[in-house]
Scaffold this motif. Structure first.
Motif, PDB file in Angstrom:
ATOM      1  N   GLY A 143     -23.085  -9.233  36.194  1.00  0.00           N
ATOM      2  CA  GLY A 143     -23.170  -7.915  35.627  1.00  0.00           C
ATOM      3  C   GLY A 143     -21.573  -7.846  35.051  1.00  0.00           C
ATOM      4  O   GLY A 143     -20.547  -7.702  34.190  1.00  0.00           O
ATOM      5  N   CYS A 144     -20.657  -9.369  35.256  1.00  0.00           N
ATOM      6  CA  CYS A 144     -19.457 -10.012  34.752  1.00  0.00           C
ATOM      7  C   CYS A 144     -19.595 -11.722  34.040  1.00  0.00           C
ATOM      8  O   CYS A 144     -18.761 -12.014  33.866  1.00  0.00           O
TER       9      CYS A 144
ATOM     10  N   MET B  92     -23.713 -14.009  23.628  1.00  0.00           N
ATOM     11  CA  MET B  92     -25.294 -13.552  23.035  1.00  0.00           C
ATOM     12  C   MET B  92     -25.759 -12.574  24.071  1.00  0.00           C
ATOM     13  O   MET B  92     -25.759 -12.520  25.405  1.00  0.00           O
ATOM     14  N   THR B  93     -25.124 -11.426  23.919  1.00  0.00           N
ATOM     15  CA  THR B  93     -25.804  -9.957  24.166  1.00  0.00           C
ATOM     16  C   THR B  93     -27.362  -9.864  24.581  1.00  0.00           C
ATOM     17  O   THR B  93     -27.778  -9.726  23.578  1.00  0.00           O
ATOM     18  N   TRP B  94     -27.684  -8.792  25.310  1.00  0.00           N
ATOM     19  CA  TRP B  94     -29.201  -7.758  25.111  1.00  0.00           C
ATOM     20  C   TRP B  94     -29.034  -6.879  23.990  1.00  0.00           C
ATOM     21  O   TRP B  94     -30.527  -7.092  23.304  1.00  0.00           O
TER      22      TRP B  94
ATOM     23  N   THR C 176     -32.192  -1.995  30.411  1.00  0.00           N
ATOM     24  CA  THR C 176     -31.057  -3.074  30.040  1.00  0.00           C
ATOM     25  C   THR C 176     -30.075  -2.155  29.870  1.00  0.00           C
ATOM     26  O   THR C 176     -29.761  -2.242  28.478  1.00  0.00           O
ATOM     27  N   ASP C 177     -28.743  -2.295  29.965  1.00  0.00           N
ATOM     28  CA  ASP C 177     -27.608  -2.302  29.471  1.00  0.00           C
ATOM     29  C   ASP C 177     -27.343  -3.286  28.384  1.00  0.00           C
ATOM     30  O   ASP C 177     -27.405  -4.847  28.837  1.00  0.00           O
ATOM     31  N   GLY C 178     -27.598  -3.324  27.161  1.00  0.00           N
ATOM     32  CA  GLY C 178     -27.525  -4.118  25.798  1.00  0.00           C
ATOM     33  C   GLY C 178     -25.792  -4.679  25.776  1.00  0.00           C
ATOM     34  O   GLY C 178     -26.000  -5.341  25.680  1.00  0.00           O
ATOM     35  N   SER C 179     -25.129  -4.231  26.430  1.00  0.00           N
ATOM     36  CA  SER C 179     -24.269  -4.986  26.656  1.00  0.00           C
ATOM     37  C   SER C 179     -23.652  -6.478  27.523  1.00  0.00           C
ATOM     38  O   SER C 179     -22.620  -7.061  27.808  1.00  0.00           O
ATOM     39  N   ARG C 180     -24.787  -6.332  28.567  1.00  0.00           N
ATOM     40  CA  ARG C 180     -24.577  -7.591  29.289  1.00  0.00           C
ATOM     41  C   ARG C 180     -25.164  -8.665  28.862  1.00  0.00           C
ATOM     42  O   ARG C 180     -25.761  -8.980  27.691  1.00  0.00           O
ATOM     43  N   VAL C 181     -24.992  -9.995  28.919  1.00  0.00           N
ATOM     44  CA  VAL C 181     -25.066 -10.868  28.823  1.00  0.00           C
ATOM     45  C   VAL C 181     -26.573 -11.455  28.705  1.00  0.00           C
ATOM     46  O   VAL C 181     -26.258 -11.665  30.094  1.00  0.00           O
ATOM     47  N   LEU C 182     -27.436 -12.074  27.427  1.00  0.00           N
ATOM     48  CA  LEU C 182     -28.866 -12.419  28.100  1.00  0.00           C
ATOM     49  C   LEU C 182     -28.202 -13.606  27.962  1.00  0.00           C
ATOM     50  O   LEU C 182     -28.750 -14.587  28.751  1.00  0.00           O
TER      51      LEU C 182
END
Length: 125
Positions: free
Chosen positions: A20-21, A40-42, A54-60
């Motif tokens: 998450g970081c 690129m985020t989710w 999935t939290d959309g702000s997490r990094v894909l």
């Protein structure tokens, strides 16, 4: 095996998993090492691509293209999938001088856990 050939389509690059970081970690690497960072985020993925919840702000996917041609990649590990973050990793950087190497080491060590203190090694100057 053997020496890589110029026609090899994909060079090897480290890919780190983060809990998450990822964005903060990759921005810190970019600030220290320079280069060009793309994240690129989710939320930017096609509809339905993200694992449920999935939290959309997490990094894909994050990619830091370093000066000199190296690349460091990473992503936040998917939530709720049972996919664990890797248990350990190392990032190797060849600094232009011992002073620069020490400064980078100290900056990266800040707030972290140092397993091997900075110092001369048989494989370096």
């Amino acid at each position: 095996p053997g020496d890589p050939q110029p026609e090899d389509p994909m060079p090897v690059a480290p890919y780190r998993g983060f809990p998450g970081c990822c964005r903060a970690a990759m921005e810190a690497y970019a600030a220290l090492l320079g280069g060009s960072l793309r994240v690129m985020t989710w939320a930017e993925a096609p509809p339905g691509a993200a694992p449920p919840g999935t939290d959309g702000s997490r990094v894909l996917h994050a990619e830091l293209r370093l000066p000199g041609g190296g690349v460091l990649m990473g992503a936040d590990t998917p939530e709720g999938t049972g996919f664990p973050s890797p248990g350990g990793a190392a990032v190797l950087h060849r600094a232009e001088s011992p002073g620069r190497a020490r400064a980078l080491f100290e900056a990266l060590a800040e707030g972290g856990e140092v397993a091997l203190p900075f110092g001369r090694a048989f494989w370096s100057e």
